[in-house]
Enzyme design. Sequence first.
Site, PDB file in Angstrom:
ATOM      1  N   ARG A   5       0.834  -1.216   0.000  1.00 59.89           N
ATOM      2  CA  ARG A   5       0.000   0.000   0.000  1.00 59.89           C
ATOM      3  C   ARG A   5       0.867   1.264   0.000  1.00 59.89           C
ATOM      4  O   ARG A   5       0.477   2.298  -0.538  1.00 59.89           O
ATOM      5  CB  ARG A   5      -0.995  -0.001   1.167  1.00 59.89           C
ATOM      6  CG  ARG A   5      -0.375  -0.036   2.537  1.00 59.89           C
ATOM      7  CD  ARG A   5      -1.430   0.060   3.648  1.00 59.89           C
ATOM      8  NE  ARG A   5      -0.835  -0.270   4.935  1.00 59.89           N
ATOM      9  CZ  ARG A   5      -1.262   0.199   6.096  1.00 59.89           C
ATOM     10  NH1 ARG A   5      -2.303   1.001   6.140  1.00 59.89           N
ATOM     11  NH2 ARG A   5      -0.665  -0.148   7.218  1.00 59.89           N
ATOM     12  N   SER A  32      -5.245   5.038   5.830  1.00 56.74           N
ATOM     13  CA  SER A  32      -5.024   3.591   5.737  1.00 56.74           C
ATOM     14  C   SER A  32      -4.739   3.133   4.317  1.00 56.74           C
ATOM     15  O   SER A  32      -3.966   2.205   4.103  1.00 56.74           O
ATOM     16  CB  SER A  32      -6.239   2.818   6.248  1.00 56.74           C
ATOM     17  OG  SER A  32      -6.571   3.249   7.541  1.00 56.74           O
ATOM     18  N   GLU A  53     -19.509   3.260   0.156  1.00 58.18           N
ATOM     19  CA  GLU A  53     -18.680   2.719  -0.930  1.00 58.18           C
ATOM     20  C   GLU A  53     -19.422   2.599  -2.257  1.00 58.18           C
ATOM     21  O   GLU A  53     -18.838   2.796  -3.325  1.00 58.18           O
ATOM     22  CB  GLU A  53     -18.118   1.345  -0.531  1.00 58.18           C
ATOM     23  CG  GLU A  53     -17.111   1.382   0.614  1.00 58.18           C
ATOM     24  CD  GLU A  53     -17.759   1.446   1.993  1.00 58.18           C
ATOM     25  OE1 GLU A  53     -19.003   1.362   2.077  1.00 58.18           O
ATOM     26  OE2 GLU A  53     -17.032   1.595   2.992  1.00 58.18           O
ATOM     27  N   PHE A  78     -14.531  -4.241   1.598  1.00 53.61           N
ATOM     28  CA  PHE A  78     -15.651  -3.345   1.258  1.00 53.61           C
ATOM     29  C   PHE A  78     -15.743  -3.107  -0.246  1.00 53.61           C
ATOM     30  O   PHE A  78     -16.830  -3.062  -0.820  1.00 53.61           O
ATOM     31  CB  PHE A  78     -15.499  -2.011   1.986  1.00 53.61           C
ATOM     32  CG  PHE A  78     -15.275  -2.153   3.468  1.00 53.61           C
ATOM     33  CD1 PHE A  78     -16.034  -3.043   4.218  1.00 53.61           C
ATOM     34  CD2 PHE A  78     -14.296  -1.418   4.119  1.00 53.61           C
ATOM     35  CE1 PHE A  78     -15.830  -3.181   5.583  1.00 53.61           C
ATOM     36  CE2 PHE A  78     -14.086  -1.564   5.482  1.00 53.61           C
ATOM     37  CZ  PHE A  78     -14.845  -2.439   6.219  1.00 53.61           C
ATOM     38  N   HIS A 104      -5.453  -3.947   2.543  1.00 49.68           N
ATOM     39  CA  HIS A 104      -5.868  -4.809   3.650  1.00 49.68           C
ATOM     40  C   HIS A 104      -6.469  -6.129   3.170  1.00 49.68           C
ATOM     41  O   HIS A 104      -7.466  -6.619   3.716  1.00 49.68           O
ATOM     42  CB  HIS A 104      -6.832  -4.085   4.578  1.00 49.68           C
ATOM     43  CG  HIS A 104      -6.186  -2.960   5.346  1.00 49.68           C
ATOM     44  ND1 HIS A 104      -5.569  -1.906   4.718  1.00 49.68           N
ATOM     45  CD2 HIS A 104      -6.044  -2.739   6.668  1.00 49.68           C
ATOM     46  CE1 HIS A 104      -5.087  -1.072   5.631  1.00 49.68           C
ATOM     47  NE2 HIS A 104      -5.348  -1.547   6.825  1.00 49.68           N
ATOM     48  N   ARG A 162      -1.657  -4.733   3.969  1.00 54.00           N
ATOM     49  CA  ARG A 162      -1.402  -3.802   5.063  1.00 54.00           C
ATOM     50  C   ARG A 162       0.027  -3.828   5.610  1.00 54.00           C
ATOM     51  O   ARG A 162       0.661  -2.785   5.706  1.00 54.00           O
ATOM     52  CB  ARG A 162      -2.402  -4.094   6.187  1.00 54.00           C
ATOM     53  CG  ARG A 162      -2.186  -3.278   7.429  1.00 54.00           C
ATOM     54  CD  ARG A 162      -3.194  -3.642   8.512  1.00 54.00           C
ATOM     55  NE  ARG A 162      -2.932  -2.900   9.738  1.00 54.00           N
ATOM     56  CZ  ARG A 162      -2.106  -3.314  10.689  1.00 54.00           C
ATOM     57  NH1 ARG A 162      -1.467  -4.455  10.559  1.00 54.00           N
ATOM     58  NH2 ARG A 162      -1.907  -2.580  11.765  1.00 54.00           N
TER      59      ARG A 162
END
Lengths: 298, 279
Positions: A5, A32, A53, A78, A104, A162
């Site tokens: 990321r 994040s 979303e 998500f 993630h 992550r």
Amino acid sequence: MKSTRDGYGEMIVELAKKNKSIVALSADLTPSVRLENFKKKFPERFFQCGVAEANMIGMAAGLALDGKIPFVSSFAVFVPNRCLDHIRQSVCYTDANVKIVSTHAGVITGPDGATHQALEDIAVMRALPNMKVVVPCDFDQAKKAVKAITKTKGPVYVRLTRPKTPGLPKQSFKIGKANVLRKGKDVTIIACGPIVYEALEAGKKVNATVINCHTLDPIDKATIVKYAKKSKKIVTIEDHQIRGGLGGAIAELLGENHPVKLKRIGADGFGESGSPEELKKKFGLTVSNITRTCRLKK
Amino acid sequence: MKKLDSIKDLKLMANTIRQDIIRMLARAGSGHSAGPLGMADVFTALYFNVLKHDPKKPLASNRDRLILSNGHICPVRYAAMARAGYFPVKELSTLRKYRSRLQGHPSRRNFPPLEAATGSLGQGVCIAVGMALAAKLDKKKHFICCITSDGEHDEGSTWEAVNAAGKYKLDNLIFILDRNHIQICGFTKNVWPLEPLKAKYKAFNWNVIVINGHDFRQILDAVKKAKKSKKPIIIIANVIPGKGVSFMENKYEWHGKAPDEKQAEQALSELIQERAKIR
């Protein structure tokens, strides 16, 4: 060690300096998903979408259909899973130039537990027409992948992770072109994502060919079949459900083109809270289990 | 674009479009009847008076965007577009047929002037918000007009889009609500609570105009006002589903059904009689 990321966060800022069409959307996960710098440097091109979303995907489609290159980022549980229908109709069906970069993914997400460990996203995205699926193995490859997808027209899903994970030997990156990291005898290990590191370590131990299959769709049929023909056995490994992901894609490909003994390693069920190392062990995503699987006579 | 300025000409065009809708649905043998008939006046006003568009340059960058979020009423859009000159009227008979540009639900891939793919509800509204943001980024002056239905307001993502438009103060975004009070399973009030819609939109920081969606004067005035709004604005157009065909009017059973040959004949004869009375 750096995370995939982080590679995204660095590269999108670099690209956006030159390419004014790039915009970014976040659903209340800006730090994040590593869009904080983008937001600071290009506030007018950053859209905070709140914890909503589905609308974020539609907004991205609208922006794309009028000439922008939207990068949509959330956690992989998500996006895609929560808003799959919006991705299917608003993005894929019109071939809208939307880049979905989710973080993630996998059990290595760790302590947050099963609710936050996406293990189905590859399967879901692989099934969508017009959607390319890319799973970079380390920081450097994430950067290269983000650059490459910006130049490619149409929808792309990039699966990021992550934690900080080891860097692999520098590799070139071309969408749809798997990287052969080492050539061995009899067994070929195919992996994607940061678990490629463990695959390579195991490959060294058992003298196996190791392939980093970073693009799941379109999959590199030529390379996979070429090495299947040289192997008595294929072992796949992924931080994803064992059904429908990398192992599934390889099984489909080889089943039709060159049937060969195949062992798939992956998650089978939900994850739980724990450290990435503990959770990898739970599903056999370890050097020792890959080594053992390669050596199995069956 | 072919502009109609007199109310009489607009009424005549709407009547033509209603006849087209009946013919194309009967020919297709499936599709939605009540919704398209209810919105024929609004679509006539859009394509023949208020929208900035050019059928000869359908993708000109300064065109007003029209998104049909409740995609299932697409026969009314197809008929209006054919009459406006986007394609030959006889192509309407390909509705829902294999390899037609006129898919059962709108598909931009098959026919780019449709702007988006819609059909699954609660998505066109989100795309409209994205297009409004894109126009703002590029400092363009065109409007994004999105038709949405009352039943579509059951969808959570519709309200996500409404919230987003309020947040970004999208004064270039106009929703027109196809408020016909019916959905598949019955009258909207019996299926899922929607009201008070006006108050809900106001709470989301929108302007609201409520009109009779069959009164051209009101439709034209409302859009004129909407273009001057400093906030996103919704025109709640109260319409009669099945308008113009006695046995379809206000019948939710006609939401998702096409007329058979005999029913089409009767509907057309009613519409032709109605046409003679237009002044």
